[in-house]
Design a protein around this motif. Structure first.
Motif, PDB file in Angstrom:
ATOM      1  N   ASP A 195       0.814  -1.212   0.000  1.00  0.00           N
ATOM      2  CA  ASP A 195       0.000   0.000   0.000  1.00  0.00           C
ATOM      3  C   ASP A 195       0.856   1.274   0.000  1.00  0.00           C
ATOM      4  N   GLY A 196       2.171   1.115  -0.197  1.00  0.00           N
ATOM      5  CA  GLY A 196       3.044   2.272  -0.187  1.00  0.00           C
ATOM      6  C   GLY A 196       3.057   2.994  -1.526  1.00  0.00           C
ATOM      7  N   GLU A 197       3.963   3.944  -1.653  1.00  0.00           N
ATOM      8  CA  GLU A 197       4.091   4.730  -2.880  1.00  0.00           C
ATOM      9  C   GLU A 197       5.020   4.012  -3.850  1.00  0.00           C
ATOM     10  N   GLU A 198       4.594   3.933  -5.102  1.00  0.00           N
ATOM     11  CA  GLU A 198       5.464   3.356  -6.123  1.00  0.00           C
ATOM     12  C   GLU A 198       6.400   4.431  -6.640  1.00  0.00           C
ATOM     13  N   LEU A 199       7.695   4.158  -6.580  1.00  0.00           N
ATOM     14  CA  LEU A 199       8.678   5.144  -6.994  1.00  0.00           C
ATOM     15  C   LEU A 199       8.734   5.229  -8.513  1.00  0.00           C
ATOM     16  N   LEU A 200       8.911   6.442  -9.003  1.00  0.00           N
ATOM     17  CA  LEU A 200       9.016   6.647 -10.436  1.00  0.00           C
ATOM     18  C   LEU A 200      10.380   6.160 -10.901  1.00  0.00           C
ATOM     19  N   ARG A 304       4.817  12.807  -9.190  1.00  0.00           N
ATOM     20  CA  ARG A 304       4.888  11.645 -10.080  1.00  0.00           C
ATOM     21  C   ARG A 304       3.818  11.740 -11.168  1.00  0.00           C
ATOM     22  N   SER A 305       2.614  12.136 -10.766  1.00  0.00           N
ATOM     23  CA  SER A 305       1.531  12.256 -11.734  1.00  0.00           C
ATOM     24  C   SER A 305       1.856  13.307 -12.788  1.00  0.00           C
ATOM     25  N   ALA A 306       2.430  14.437 -12.355  1.00  0.00           N
ATOM     26  CA  ALA A 306       2.783  15.499 -13.306  1.00  0.00           C
ATOM     27  C   ALA A 306       3.866  15.032 -14.274  1.00  0.00           C
ATOM     28  N   VAL A 307       4.870  14.305 -13.770  1.00  0.00           N
ATOM     29  CA  VAL A 307       5.937  13.811 -14.640  1.00  0.00           C
ATOM     30  C   VAL A 307       5.392  12.796 -15.635  1.00  0.00           C
ATOM     31  N   GLU A 308       4.476  11.941 -15.176  1.00  0.00           N
ATOM     32  CA  GLU A 308       3.900  10.950 -16.079  1.00  0.00           C
ATOM     33  C   GLU A 308       3.085  11.623 -17.176  1.00  0.00           C
ATOM     34  N   ARG A 309       2.367  12.698 -16.815  1.00  0.00           N
ATOM     35  CA  ARG A 309       1.625  13.433 -17.832  1.00  0.00           C
ATOM     36  C   ARG A 309       2.573  14.097 -18.818  1.00  0.00           C
ATOM     37  N   MET A 310       3.691  14.599 -18.316  1.00  0.00           N
ATOM     38  CA  MET A 310       4.683  15.203 -19.197  1.00  0.00           C
ATOM     39  C   MET A 310       5.221  14.175 -20.181  1.00  0.00           C
ATOM     40  N   LEU A 311       5.579  12.992 -19.689  1.00  0.00           N
ATOM     41  CA  LEU A 311       6.111  11.953 -20.563  1.00  0.00           C
ATOM     42  C   LEU A 311       5.060  11.512 -21.585  1.00  0.00           C
ATOM     43  N   GLY A 364       2.617  27.036 -28.309  1.00  0.00           N
ATOM     44  CA  GLY A 364       1.869  28.059 -27.590  1.00  0.00           C
ATOM     45  C   GLY A 364       0.789  27.446 -26.744  1.00  0.00           C
ATOM     46  N   PRO A 365       0.069  28.287 -25.976  1.00  0.00           N
ATOM     47  CA  PRO A 365      -0.953  27.781 -25.073  1.00  0.00           C
ATOM     48  C   PRO A 365      -1.965  26.880 -25.760  1.00  0.00           C
ATOM     49  N   ALA A 366      -2.302  27.147 -27.012  1.00  0.00           N
ATOM     50  CA  ALA A 366      -3.303  26.317 -27.681  1.00  0.00           C
ATOM     51  C   ALA A 366      -2.760  24.949 -28.028  1.00  0.00           C
ATOM     52  N   LYS A 367      -1.413  24.810 -28.039  1.00  0.00           N
ATOM     53  CA  LYS A 367      -0.814  23.539 -28.455  1.00  0.00           C
ATOM     54  C   LYS A 367      -0.193  22.787 -27.284  1.00  0.00           C
ATOM     55  N   LEU A 368      -0.402  23.269 -26.100  1.00  0.00           N
ATOM     56  CA  LEU A 368       0.216  22.624 -24.948  1.00  0.00           C
ATOM     57  C   LEU A 368      -0.323  21.210 -24.764  1.00  0.00           C
ATOM     58  N   ALA A 369       0.580  20.296 -24.410  1.00  0.00           N
ATOM     59  CA  ALA A 369       0.171  18.929 -24.082  1.00  0.00           C
ATOM     60  C   ALA A 369      -0.553  18.945 -22.744  1.00  0.00           C
ATOM     61  N   PRO A 370      -1.283  17.861 -22.405  1.00  0.00           N
ATOM     62  CA  PRO A 370      -2.029  17.838 -21.133  1.00  0.00           C
ATOM     63  C   PRO A 370      -1.172  18.145 -19.919  1.00  0.00           C
ATOM     64  N   TRP A 371       0.066  17.611 -19.889  1.00  0.00           N
ATOM     65  CA  TRP A 371       0.903  17.857 -18.715  1.00  0.00           C
ATOM     66  C   TRP A 371       1.269  19.326 -18.594  1.00  0.00           C
ATOM     67  N   ALA A 372       1.507  19.994 -19.736  1.00  0.00           N
ATOM     68  CA  ALA A 372       1.894  21.411 -19.707  1.00  0.00           C
ATOM     69  C   ALA A 372       0.710  22.292 -19.341  1.00  0.00           C
ATOM     70  N   LYS A 373      -0.505  21.895 -19.777  1.00  0.00           N
ATOM     71  CA  LYS A 373      -1.689  22.659 -19.398  1.00  0.00           C
ATOM     72  C   LYS A 373      -1.873  22.655 -17.895  1.00  0.00           C
ATOM     73  N   GLY A 374      -1.625  21.459 -17.292  1.00  0.00           N
ATOM     74  CA  GLY A 374      -1.758  21.378 -15.859  1.00  0.00           C
ATOM     75  C   GLY A 374      -0.714  22.250 -15.153  1.00  0.00           C
ATOM     76  N   ALA A 375       0.503  22.273 -15.718  1.00  0.00           N
ATOM     77  CA  ALA A 375       1.554  23.102 -15.102  1.00  0.00           C
ATOM     78  C   ALA A 375       1.226  24.571 -15.225  1.00  0.00           C
ATOM     79  N   ALA A 376       0.676  24.967 -16.399  1.00  0.00           N
ATOM     80  CA  ALA A 376       0.357  26.369 -16.611  1.00  0.00           C
ATOM     81  C   ALA A 376      -0.731  26.851 -15.662  1.00  0.00           C
ATOM     82  N   THR A 379      -1.326  23.407 -11.277  1.00  0.00           N
ATOM     83  CA  THR A 379      -1.810  22.196 -10.594  1.00  0.00           C
ATOM     84  C   THR A 379      -0.737  21.152 -10.430  1.00  0.00           C
ATOM     85  N   SER A 380       0.390  21.297 -11.137  1.00  0.00           N
ATOM     86  CA  SER A 380       1.463  20.325 -10.957  1.00  0.00           C
ATOM     87  C   SER A 380       2.350  20.798  -9.821  1.00  0.00           C
TER      88      SER A 380
END
Length: 381
Positions: A195-200, A304-311, A364-376, A379-380
């Motif tokens: 039940d622990g955290e899985e390391l990236l 970890r979630s933000a990095v996974e979205r970035m990848l 640009g903002p209209a072309k940001l991937a999901p991970w970048a939108k979250g960072a902008a 939320t990351s």
């Protein structure tokens, strides 16, 4: 009974022997704390007398005919043997960074000081970690046929679960923490828990780990000692785990304890321990442990979630190789840019920098991937 003192045992590490090899000075020392409580009385390495006519199940013992250990299924010391073998390394007997393997049970503690044990095995001209070698050595110590100081295997009787066992755990943790403090580092206890955290998994390679380690040493106290807590096939009973947790939090504080889940689901403890060591050999363990203990489980999970979205964004089929590399280099430039004392970048500043870098890189903002939108949006982590 007298309180068992873990610190009372000879410590070959300070004398220059490092783990299973001599003359090396690894930057991290590993201490394995293994619990075996599948039977109420715990591990028994001696043939106890029995009343006439009373049936008693066999105990593990050395066969007088073939000199092999038999009945190793009792108390699951066969699994303890397999776990200790996970501390081995090709080209030597044990890993250079593995200092000791401690097996705790309700009535007996067995400690293998791996440097001393390795030297003993070399002296008797054997390097094969068979059951007769690993378990048989402990049995010889139990019977008085071999001295602990000659082989590096130490046994301590424990008067059942309770205050005496908890006192031993406390003193053991304090001794490891004291050693880390003396070497200018800190101790992290890793509880292998489903039940622990899985390391990236992020292998940085030797150069990357050296760079990160240097940065860590300048910013905060580095991790020099890792205590790996795991149980046998029956796991760790809830009351025993509560006791261990209590002492971990008392001695090491919450920031010194990490509950980790290894990838691949539920595994045998010897496989989990070998996987854990391999993560360290690949350079992927300490950076993740450092983040997990500094940010806490919630913070690490968000990161970890933000990095996974970035990848995921970098792997999408609509992005070109040039764009992917440009975005990565833009982010690398941001992370390497000086931001003042402590190199801390507030979440809002990081989000703005990420958005600006993505826009400058052609996304640009209209072309940001999901991970970048979250960072902008901030939320990351």
């Amino acid at each position: 009974g007298a309180v068992l003192r873990a610190m009372a045992m000879p410590d070959p590490w300070r004398g220059g022997r490092q783990g299973g090899e001599r003359g090396r000075s690894p930057t991290t020392r590993f201490h394995v704390l293994y619990w075996e409580g599948s039977e109420p009385e715990g591990i028994c390495l001696e043939d106890r007398p029995r009343a006439p006519g009373v049936a008693r199940p066999p105990v593990a013992q050395v066969c007088r005919t073939c000199n092999e250990v038999r009945h190793t299924f009792r108390n699951r010391i066969d699994n303890m043997h397999a776990c200790l073998r996970s501390c081995g390394k090709e080209g030597g007997i044990f890993r250079g960074d593995a200092k000791e393997f401690v097996c705790l049970s309700p009535r007996l503690m067995i400690k293998y000081a791996l440097a001393e044990f390795s030297e003993h095995l070399s002296n008797v001209n054997t390097k094969a970690l068979t059951e007769s070698v690993v378990l048989g050595t402990a049995m010889k110590v139990q019977k008085g046929a071999l001295k602990s100081t000659e082989c590096g295997v130490y046994l301590q009787p424990i008067n059942g679960p309770g205050n005496e066992l908890e006192a031993w755990v406390r003193d053991y943790l304090q001794s490891v923490a004291g050693e880390a403090d003396a070497s200018g580092g800190r101790t992290v206890a890793v509880v292998l828990d489903r039940d622990g955290e899985e390391l990236l998994p992020m292998s940085l390679g030797a150069d990357g780990v050296s760079t990160v380690s240097a940065q860590m040493q300048h910013s905060h106290v580095p991790i020099t000692d890792v205590i790996v807590v795991l149980g046998g096939p029956s796991g760790i009973e809830s009351d025993v785990m509560s006791m261990i947790d209590r002492q971990l939090l008392t001695v090491l504080q919450p920031q010194g304890v990490a509950r980790v889940r290894l990838p691949g689901g539920l595994q045998h403890s010897n496989v989990a321990l070998a996987d854990f060591f391999m993560q360290h050999s690949r350079g992927a363990l300490l950076p993740s442990l450092d983040l997990l203990t500094r940010w806490g489980a919630d913070g690490y999970r968000r990161w970890r979630s933000a990095v996974e979205r970035m990848l995921f964004g970098l792997l999408c089929p609509n992005i070109s190789e040039a764009d992917a590399i440009a975005k990565i280099e833009s982010l690398a430039a941001i992370s390497n840019a000086p931001t003042g004392k402590g190199a801390y970048r507030p979440p809002a500043a990081r989000a703005a920098a990420v958005a600006a870098a993505m826009a400058a890189g052609g996304g640009g903002p209209a072309k940001l991937a999901p991970w970048a939108k979250g960072a902008a949006k901030g939320t990351s982590p």
